[in-house]
Design a protein around this motif. Structure first.
Motif, mmCIF file in Angstrom:
data_model
loop_
_atom_site.group_PDB
_atom_site.id
_atom_site.type_symbol
_atom_site.label_atom_id
_atom_site.label_comp_id
_atom_site.label_asym_id
_atom_site.label_seq_id
_atom_site.Cartn_x
_atom_site.Cartn_y
_atom_site.Cartn_z
ATOM 1 N N VAL A 170 0.851 -1.181 0.000
ATOM 2 C CA VAL A 170 0.000 0.000 0.000
ATOM 3 C C VAL A 170 0.890 1.235 0.000
ATOM 4 O O VAL A 170 1.969 1.233 0.594
ATOM 5 C CB VAL A 170 -0.940 0.024 1.221
ATOM 6 N N LYS A 171 0.454 2.281 -0.703
ATOM 7 C CA LYS A 171 1.217 3.517 -0.742
ATOM 8 C C LYS A 171 1.076 4.259 0.583
ATOM 9 O O LYS A 171 0.001 4.301 1.182
ATOM 10 C CB LYS A 171 0.746 4.399 -1.894
ATOM 11 N N ALA A 172 2.185 4.832 1.027
ATOM 12 C CA ALA A 172 2.185 5.571 2.278
ATOM 13 C C ALA A 172 3.178 6.722 2.152
ATOM 14 O O ALA A 172 3.674 7.001 1.068
ATOM 15 C CB ALA A 172 2.546 4.648 3.438
ATOM 16 N N GLN A 173 3.454 7.353 3.247
ATOM 17 C CA GLN A 173 4.403 8.467 3.247
ATOM 18 C C GLN A 173 5.644 8.073 4.013
ATOM 19 O O GLN A 173 5.562 7.520 5.111
ATOM 20 C CB GLN A 173 3.767 9.707 3.869
ATOM 21 N N ARG A 174 6.792 8.363 3.435
ATOM 22 C CA ARG A 174 8.045 8.055 4.123
ATOM 23 C C ARG A 174 8.396 9.152 5.132
ATOM 24 O O ARG A 174 7.896 10.276 5.053
ATOM 25 C CB ARG A 174 9.180 7.900 3.113
ATOM 26 N N PHE A 175 9.235 8.779 6.084
ATOM 27 C CA PHE A 175 9.784 9.713 7.073
ATOM 28 C C PHE A 175 8.719 10.316 7.987
ATOM 29 O O PHE A 175 8.892 11.417 8.511
ATOM 30 C CB PHE A 175 10.573 10.840 6.400
ATOM 31 N N VAL A 176 7.574 9.633 8.151
ATOM 32 C CA VAL A 176 6.584 10.072 9.136
ATOM 33 C C VAL A 176 6.751 9.219 10.390
ATOM 34 O O VAL A 176 7.132 8.051 10.326
ATOM 35 C CB VAL A 176 5.144 9.937 8.593
ATOM 36 N N GLU A 177 6.460 9.789 11.518
ATOM 37 C CA GLU A 177 6.638 9.061 12.775
ATOM 38 C C GLU A 177 5.553 7.996 12.935
ATOM 39 O O GLU A 177 4.370 8.260 12.742
ATOM 40 C CB GLU A 177 6.600 10.016 13.962
ATOM 41 N N VAL A 178 5.981 6.790 13.277
ATOM 42 C CA VAL A 178 5.052 5.703 13.585
ATOM 43 C C VAL A 178 5.469 5.099 14.923
ATOM 44 O O VAL A 178 6.605 5.264 15.378
ATOM 45 C CB VAL A 178 5.042 4.614 12.487
ATOM 46 N N LYS A 179 4.543 4.401 15.544
ATOM 47 C CA LYS A 179 4.810 3.735 16.812
ATOM 48 C C LYS A 179 4.822 2.225 16.585
ATOM 49 O O LYS A 179 3.879 1.655 16.038
ATOM 50 C CB LYS A 179 3.745 4.096 17.837
ATOM 51 N N ALA A 180 5.923 1.584 16.988
ATOM 52 C CA ALA A 180 6.043 0.135 16.803
ATOM 53 C C ALA A 180 5.106 -0.597 17.757
ATOM 54 O O ALA A 180 5.171 -0.398 18.978
ATOM 55 C CB ALA A 180 7.489 -0.302 17.034
ATOM 56 N N ASP A 181 4.220 -1.431 17.195
ATOM 57 C CA ASP A 181 3.279 -2.197 18.007
ATOM 58 C C ASP A 181 3.872 -3.534 18.451
ATOM 59 O O ASP A 181 3.764 -3.912 19.621
ATOM 60 C CB ASP A 181 1.986 -2.439 17.222
ATOM 61 N N SER A 182 4.469 -4.259 17.506
ATOM 62 C CA SER A 182 5.045 -5.555 17.841
ATOM 63 C C SER A 182 5.886 -6.050 16.673
ATOM 64 O O SER A 182 5.784 -5.543 15.553
ATOM 65 C CB SER A 182 3.943 -6.588 18.156
ATOM 66 N N VAL A 183 6.712 -7.043 16.949
ATOM 67 C CA VAL A 183 7.461 -7.757 15.917
ATOM 68 C C VAL A 183 7.023 -9.211 15.972
ATOM 69 O O VAL A 183 7.050 -9.840 17.039
ATOM 70 C CB VAL A 183 8.982 -7.652 16.120
ATOM 71 N N VAL A 184 6.592 -9.738 14.822
ATOM 72 C CA VAL A 184 6.146 -11.132 14.734
ATOM 73 C C VAL A 184 6.947 -11.831 13.642
ATOM 74 O O VAL A 184 7.762 -11.214 12.949
ATOM 75 C CB VAL A 184 4.631 -11.204 14.433
ATOM 76 N N ALA A 185 6.733 -13.136 13.495
ATOM 77 C CA ALA A 185 7.444 -13.909 12.469
ATOM 78 C C ALA A 185 7.107 -13.378 11.079
ATOM 79 O O ALA A 185 5.953 -13.034 10.793
ATOM 80 C CB ALA A 185 7.085 -15.382 12.585
ATOM 81 N N GLY A 186 8.113 -13.323 10.215
ATOM 82 C CA GLY A 186 7.941 -12.795 8.866
ATOM 83 C C GLY A 186 7.571 -13.864 7.871
ATOM 84 O O GLY A 186 6.581 -14.582 8.038
ATOM 85 N N ASN A 187 8.400 -13.999 6.824
ATOM 86 C CA ASN A 187 8.130 -15.006 5.799
ATOM 87 C C ASN A 187 9.379 -15.840 5.549
ATOM 88 O O ASN A 187 10.322 -15.812 6.344
ATOM 89 C CB ASN A 187 7.624 -14.350 4.507
ATOM 90 N N GLY A 188 9.408 -16.577 4.451
ATOM 91 C CA GLY A 188 10.521 -17.460 4.178
ATOM 92 C C GLY A 188 11.804 -16.757 3.781
ATOM 93 O O GLY A 188 12.857 -17.392 3.675
ATOM 94 N N TYR A 189 11.731 -15.451 3.559
ATOM 95 C CA TYR A 189 12.901 -14.688 3.129
ATOM 96 C C TYR A 189 13.397 -13.733 4.212
ATOM 97 O O TYR A 189 14.601 -13.586 4.412
ATOM 98 C CB TYR A 189 12.576 -13.908 1.860
ATOM 99 N N PHE A 190 12.467 -13.067 4.894
ATOM 100 C CA PHE A 190 12.833 -12.100 5.915
ATOM 101 C C PHE A 190 12.117 -12.483 7.209
ATOM 102 O O PHE A 190 10.883 -12.521 7.252
ATOM 103 C CB PHE A 190 12.453 -10.686 5.471
ATOM 104 N N PRO A 191 12.858 -12.779 8.259
ATOM 105 C CA PRO A 191 12.262 -13.441 9.429
ATOM 106 C C PRO A 191 11.389 -12.555 10.306
ATOM 107 O O PRO A 191 10.595 -13.074 11.083
ATOM 108 C CB PRO A 191 13.491 -13.918 10.211
ATOM 109 N N CYS A 192 11.525 -11.239 10.203
ATOM 110 C CA CYS A 192 10.798 -10.355 11.114
ATOM 111 C C CYS A 192 9.784 -9.499 10.368
ATOM 112 O O CYS A 192 10.068 -8.989 9.285
ATOM 113 C CB CYS A 192 11.771 -9.442 11.867
#
Length: 299
Positions: A170-192
């Motif tokens: 999805v299109k979004a805006q770069r360099f805007v402040e976000v709050k990290a909610d959680s880190v969960v398992a990723g996919n077969g290429y990138f684990p997070c």
């Protein structure tokens, strides 16, 4: 006559070497380039405790999470459907084969005691780490990343996020402040997979690899402080272009990298009057710099 030729040979070698040295251009890196290559970013420093463990470091009960449905193919003799159940490391079974090679089997169990054995196919077992088993994610890595990032303010570098439910871009805006909610398992290429929310309540997620050498490292996806504060030397007009992902002649390499990300390929073509760099990207964009300034580009 032969003696004269032999005496002249060292002189010929010296002259040839000197001529070659004169014809060879010298490549000089700018202070900014040297700093970028040698210094580790604040983002890399933050993620330094998150790393893949070598097989010798695995403890009994170390958790792994299947991230693809076909992960059950890794365990053809298990007799049990795997699904997305967490597996726990039990140990290693090693055997010497008749051809002299070593067979290494990694032993896992699920929460109810079903056994899942993974036979490593490679000959070299010394380099095995927790990223070596395909389609399984080391949950120690995910949990460490979660403990470091949960609740932290971050600034995404890219203008494309993933929908946290459909996992579609999805299109979004770069360099805007976000709050990290959680880190969960990723996919077969990138684990997070990092889930976050911006100031408007919009949610998104980004896949990343904790390794700083990965093409999708955490530091390539996020800033941990407001990037505008880091780049005060960039004019407001130029910063607006960077945030919009646009490029224009006169940009520095730093500004172009912020706008488009790191190039896939860099070719340096020095001559006697200026240093030329050609940056190419996987989408076909080509940038040409002269002495660190963007002079032309092709989209």
């Amino acid at each position: 006559m032969r003696k004269i030729h032999l005496l002249a040979l060292p002189l010929l070698i010296v002259l040839t070497a000197c001529y070659s040295v004169e014809r060879t251009p010298v490549i000089r890196l700018s202070k900014d380039d040297i700093r970028e290559v040698t210094e580790r970013s604040a983002e890399d420093e933050l993620m330094a405790p998150v790393s893949y463990e070598n097989l010798q470091q695995w403890r009994r009960g170390k958790p792994f999470r299947p991230v693809l449905e076909r992960a059950s193919m890794l365990f053809p003799l298990s007799g049990e459907p795997l699904g997305f159940r967490t597996l726990y490391f039990e140990g290693v079974d090693s055997a010497l084969l008749p051809d002299g090679h070593q067979r290494l089997t990694l032993l896992f169990r699920d929460s109810v005691g079903n056994r899942f054995d993974y036979e490593h196919q490679g000959e070299n077992t010394r380099g095995l780490n927790s990223a070596s088993v395909p389609m399984l994610v080391d949950m120690d890595v995910v949990n460490r990343a979660d403990s470091l990032l949960r609740g932290r303010s971050l600034w995404p570098r890219n203008a494309v996020w993933l929908d946290p439910t459909a996992l579609t871009p999805v299109k979004a805006q770069r360099f805007v402040e976000v709050k990290a909610d959680s880190v969960v398992a990723g996919n077969g290429y990138f684990p997070c997979r990092l889930l976050f929310t911006d100031a408007t309540g919009r949610r998104g997620c980004v896949l990343f690899d904790p390794s700083p050498s990965s093409s999708r490292s955490f530091s390539s996806q996020f800033f941990i402080s407001n990037p505008r504060d880091r780049y005060r030397q960039i004019t407001d007009e130029r910063w607006a272009e960077v945030c919009a992902g646009r490029i224009s002649a006169g940009m520095t390499k730093e500004e172009a990298r912020l706008s488009l990300g790191a190039p896939r390929n860099v070719v340096t073509e020095p001559d006697y009057s200026k240093l030329i760099e050609l940056w190419s990207y996987s989408d076909g964009v080509l940038l040409r710099f002269e002495d660190g300034i963007l002079v032309s580009f092709r989209k």
